[in-house]
Design an enzyme around this catalytic site. Structure first.
Site, PDB file in Angstrom:
ATOM      1  N   ASP A  10      41.336  31.451  36.607  1.00 37.80           N
ATOM      2  CA  ASP A  10      41.652  32.634  36.933  1.00 37.80           C
ATOM      3  C   ASP A  10      41.033  33.661  35.824  1.00 37.80           C
ATOM      4  O   ASP A  10      40.738  33.061  34.661  1.00 37.80           O
ATOM      5  CB  ASP A  10      43.151  32.934  36.857  1.00 37.80           C
ATOM      6  CG  ASP A  10      43.764  34.024  37.096  1.00 37.80           C
ATOM      7  OD1 ASP A  10      43.291  34.839  37.835  1.00 37.80           O
ATOM      8  OD2 ASP A  10      44.728  34.635  36.146  1.00 37.80           O
ATOM      9  N   LEU A  11      40.662  34.955  36.022  1.00 38.55           N
ATOM     10  CA  LEU A  11      40.154  35.686  35.045  1.00 38.55           C
ATOM     11  C   LEU A  11      41.152  36.349  34.121  1.00 38.55           C
ATOM     12  O   LEU A  11      41.155  36.237  32.950  1.00 38.55           O
ATOM     13  CB  LEU A  11      39.273  36.788  35.754  1.00 38.55           C
ATOM     14  CG  LEU A  11      38.578  37.720  35.005  1.00 38.55           C
ATOM     15  CD1 LEU A  11      37.566  37.061  34.045  1.00 38.55           C
ATOM     16  CD2 LEU A  11      37.481  38.685  35.641  1.00 38.55           C
ATOM     17  N   ASP A  12      41.950  37.275  34.797  1.00 35.64           N
ATOM     18  CA  ASP A  12      43.032  38.220  34.058  1.00 35.64           C
ATOM     19  C   ASP A  12      43.947  37.271  33.647  1.00 35.64           C
ATOM     20  O   ASP A  12      44.827  36.662  34.436  1.00 35.64           O
ATOM     21  CB  ASP A  12      43.385  39.368  34.996  1.00 35.64           C
ATOM     22  CG  ASP A  12      43.748  40.560  34.210  1.00 35.64           C
ATOM     23  OD1 ASP A  12      43.515  40.529  32.896  1.00 35.64           O
ATOM     24  OD2 ASP A  12      44.259  41.477  34.667  1.00 35.64           O
ATOM     25  N   THR A  18      43.046  42.244  30.837  1.00 32.27           N
ATOM     26  CA  THR A  18      42.757  43.752  31.249  1.00 32.27           C
ATOM     27  C   THR A  18      43.934  44.232  31.794  1.00 32.27           C
ATOM     28  O   THR A  18      44.081  45.459  32.099  1.00 32.27           O
ATOM     29  CB  THR A  18      41.677  43.650  32.272  1.00 32.27           C
ATOM     30  OG1 THR A  18      42.089  43.282  33.566  1.00 32.27           O
ATOM     31  CG2 THR A  18      40.274  43.263  31.890  1.00 32.27           C
ATOM     32  N   LYS A  46      50.875  41.331  37.647  1.00 34.53           N
ATOM     33  CA  LYS A  46      49.690  40.454  37.338  1.00 34.53           C
ATOM     34  C   LYS A  46      49.628  39.288  38.505  1.00 34.53           C
ATOM     35  O   LYS A  46      50.425  38.881  39.086  1.00 34.53           O
ATOM     36  CB  LYS A  46      50.423  39.745  36.052  1.00 34.53           C
ATOM     37  CG  LYS A  46      50.363  40.608  34.658  1.00 34.53           C
ATOM     38  CD  LYS A  46      50.511  39.857  33.584  1.00 34.53           C
ATOM     39  CE  LYS A  46      50.525  40.567  32.377  1.00 34.53           C
ATOM     40  NZ  LYS A  46      50.655  39.930  31.002  1.00 34.53           N
ATOM     41  N   SER A 115      39.526  34.490  41.068  1.00 33.70           N
ATOM     42  CA  SER A 115      40.117  35.724  40.531  1.00 33.70           C
ATOM     43  C   SER A 115      40.575  36.682  41.638  1.00 33.70           C
ATOM     44  O   SER A 115      39.782  36.747  42.700  1.00 33.70           O
ATOM     45  CB  SER A 115      39.364  36.388  39.546  1.00 33.70           C
ATOM     46  OG  SER A 115      39.919  37.657  39.591  1.00 33.70           O
ATOM     47  N   ALA A 116      41.545  37.314  41.922  1.00 36.18           N
ATOM     48  CA  ALA A 116      41.970  38.331  42.769  1.00 36.18           C
ATOM     49  C   ALA A 116      41.231  39.513  42.390  1.00 36.18           C
ATOM     50  O   ALA A 116      41.129  40.433  43.377  1.00 36.18           O
ATOM     51  CB  ALA A 116      43.458  38.408  42.746  1.00 36.18           C
ATOM     52  N   LYS A 146      46.608  34.908  46.604  1.00 36.30           N
ATOM     53  CA  LYS A 146      47.326  33.939  46.146  1.00 36.30           C
ATOM     54  C   LYS A 146      48.814  34.443  46.487  1.00 36.30           C
ATOM     55  O   LYS A 146      49.217  35.352  46.426  1.00 36.30           O
ATOM     56  CB  LYS A 146      47.160  33.674  44.732  1.00 36.30           C
ATOM     57  CG  LYS A 146      45.880  33.694  43.972  1.00 36.30           C
ATOM     58  CD  LYS A 146      45.699  33.725  42.692  1.00 36.30           C
ATOM     59  CE  LYS A 146      44.102  33.781  42.168  1.00 36.30           C
ATOM     60  NZ  LYS A 146      43.893  34.194  40.656  1.00 36.30           N
ATOM     61  N   GLU A 170      45.717  28.918  35.404  1.00 32.71           N
ATOM     62  CA  GLU A 170      46.081  30.433  35.871  1.00 32.71           C
ATOM     63  C   GLU A 170      47.539  30.897  34.896  1.00 32.71           C
ATOM     64  O   GLU A 170      48.253  30.148  34.283  1.00 32.71           O
ATOM     65  CB  GLU A 170      46.890  29.974  37.280  1.00 32.71           C
ATOM     66  CG  GLU A 170      46.306  30.605  38.234  1.00 32.71           C
ATOM     67  CD  GLU A 170      46.384  32.096  38.457  1.00 32.71           C
ATOM     68  OE1 GLU A 170      45.499  32.536  39.313  1.00 32.71           O
ATOM     69  OE2 GLU A 170      46.919  32.532  38.054  1.00 32.71           O
ATOM     70  N   ASP A 171      47.474  32.126  34.918  1.00 34.66           N
ATOM     71  CA  ASP A 171      48.697  32.732  34.210  1.00 34.66           C
ATOM     72  C   ASP A 171      49.720  33.312  35.146  1.00 34.66           C
ATOM     73  O   ASP A 171      50.749  33.655  34.683  1.00 34.66           O
ATOM     74  CB  ASP A 171      48.210  33.885  33.422  1.00 34.66           C
ATOM     75  CG  ASP A 171      47.775  35.180  34.154  1.00 34.66           C
ATOM     76  OD1 ASP A 171      47.083  34.933  35.051  1.00 34.66           O
ATOM     77  OD2 ASP A 171      48.025  36.272  33.672  1.00 34.66           O
TER      78      ASP A 171
HETATM   79  P1  B16 Z   1      41.278  44.740  40.866  1.00 33.30           P
HETATM   80  P2  B16 Z   1      43.321  37.760  38.262  1.00 33.30           P
HETATM   81  C1  B16 Z   1      44.036  40.037  39.026  1.00 33.30           C
HETATM   82  O1  B16 Z   1      43.145  39.320  38.437  1.00 33.30           O
HETATM   83  C2  B16 Z   1      45.125  41.039  38.079  1.00 33.30           C
HETATM   84  O2  B16 Z   1      45.948  39.994  37.538  1.00 33.30           O
HETATM   85  C3  B16 Z   1      45.753  42.148  39.002  1.00 33.30           C
HETATM   86  O3  B16 Z   1      46.554  42.850  38.004  1.00 33.30           O
HETATM   87  C4  B16 Z   1      44.949  42.831  39.692  1.00 33.30           C
HETATM   88  O4  B16 Z   1      45.848  44.119  40.176  1.00 33.30           O
HETATM   89  C5  B16 Z   1      44.188  42.112  40.582  1.00 33.30           C
HETATM   90  O5  B16 Z   1      43.268  41.191  39.975  1.00 33.30           O
HETATM   91  C6  B16 Z   1      43.074  43.029  41.506  1.00 33.30           C
HETATM   92  O6  B16 Z   1      42.138  43.526  40.520  1.00 33.30           O
HETATM   93  O7  B16 Z   1      42.004  45.989  41.299  1.00 33.30           O
HETATM   94  O8  B16 Z   1      40.191  44.855  39.920  1.00 33.30           O
HETATM   95  O9  B16 Z   1      40.562  44.241  42.206  1.00 33.30           O
HETATM   96  O10 B16 Z   1      44.375  37.594  37.433  1.00 33.30           O
HETATM   97  O11 B16 Z   1      43.427  37.249  39.926  1.00 33.30           O
HETATM   98  O12 B16 Z   1      41.888  37.550  37.807  1.00 33.30           O
HETATM   99 MG    MG Z   2      45.937  36.212  36.206  1.00 31.67          MG
END
Ligand code: B16
Ligand code: MG
Length: 218
Positions: A10-12, A18, A46, A115-116, A146, A170-171
């Site tokens: 996962d990224l964030d 971020t 998150k 990542s989402a 997810k 994953e967090d």
């Molecule tokens: P964006 P992850 C997620 O990243 C974030 O944790 C979440 O806070 C955010 O809303 C989502 O990505 C969408 O991000 O607006 O940049 O498309 O944890 O799946 O890496």
């Molecule tokens: Mg995450």
């Protein structure tokens, strides 16, 4: 017998954090709409997609918007967010993340991002980690959020490894569930009392080595 052949990240919250940029941008939007948005609220977003995050925020603020208005609001928030992540530097990589990616590849394991975030590519470019991933699956490439396993299954497929031979880092609770729904191993990054479904929980990628992935093999 399965052996771990790929790591999917996962990224964030795993590679970078971020959340503070998401928080500032959502807060600015909420304030423009006439209500407040706290860091406590931000925690609940998150790993949640942009569209779903906006829906929750509007619900918390007691505000109703049309689909067209929601699109405009999400775009407005994203522009502020992109402005902030545009300033990111490699020193924002979380401790141990780059080193762990390098050691995975040195050990012959495939690496993938799951990542989402639709901004994943920009973030990876800013922190200069694009080249350490064999595959990058982000919010632009999936239609089911997810805990649906789609993002991780696509990552496994892209690197040519069976799901049972993959481990996901994953967090978010929904991300651990997604890994499990995809028949993958899951290592939680965060609090063991929160990420209870994970096979193992660590506080960060600086707390694990490739050798320690072996006990995950049945
Ligand atoms: P964006 P992850 C997620 O990243 C974030 O944790 C979440 O806070 C955010 O809303 C989502 O990505 C969408 O991000 O607006 O940049 O498309 O944890 O799946 O890496
Ligand atoms: Mg995450």
């Amino acid at each position: 017998m399965n052996t771990i052949k790929a790591c999917i990240f996962d990224l964030d919250g795993v590679i970078v954090d971020t959340a503070v940029y998401h928080y500032k941008a959502w807060k600015r939007l909420a304030n423009e709409l006439g209500f407040d948005f706290t860091e406590h609220d931000n925690e609940k977003l998150k790993g949640v997609s942009r569209t779903r995050s906006l829906e929750l925020i509007l619900q918390w603020g007691g505000v109703t918007k049309t689909e067209a208005e929601k699109e405009e609001l999400a775009a407005r928030k994203n522009n502020w967010y992109v402005e902030m992540i545009g300033q990111m530097k490699p020193d924002e990589i979380l401790p141990g993340a780059k080193e762990f990616l390098i050691s995975c590849r040195a050990a012959g394991l495939k690496t993938a991002l799951g990542s989402a975030s639709k901004n994943s590519m920009m973030i990876l470019e800013k922190i200069q980690l694009v080249n350490l991933f064999d595959a990058i699956i982000d919010g632009n490439k999936v239609s089911n959020p997810k805990p649906d396993p789609e993002v991780f299954l696509k990552g496994a497929e892209a690197v040519g490894v069976a799901p049972a031979d993959c481990v996901v880092f994953e967090d978010a609770i929904a991300g651990i569930e997604a890994a499990k729904n995809g028949d993958m191993k899951a290592i939680g990054v965060g609090d063991p009392q929160v990420l209870t479904e994970a096979d193992k929980v660590i506080s960060g990628l600086d707390k694990i080595t490739v050798e320690q992935l072996r006990p995950l093999t049945p």
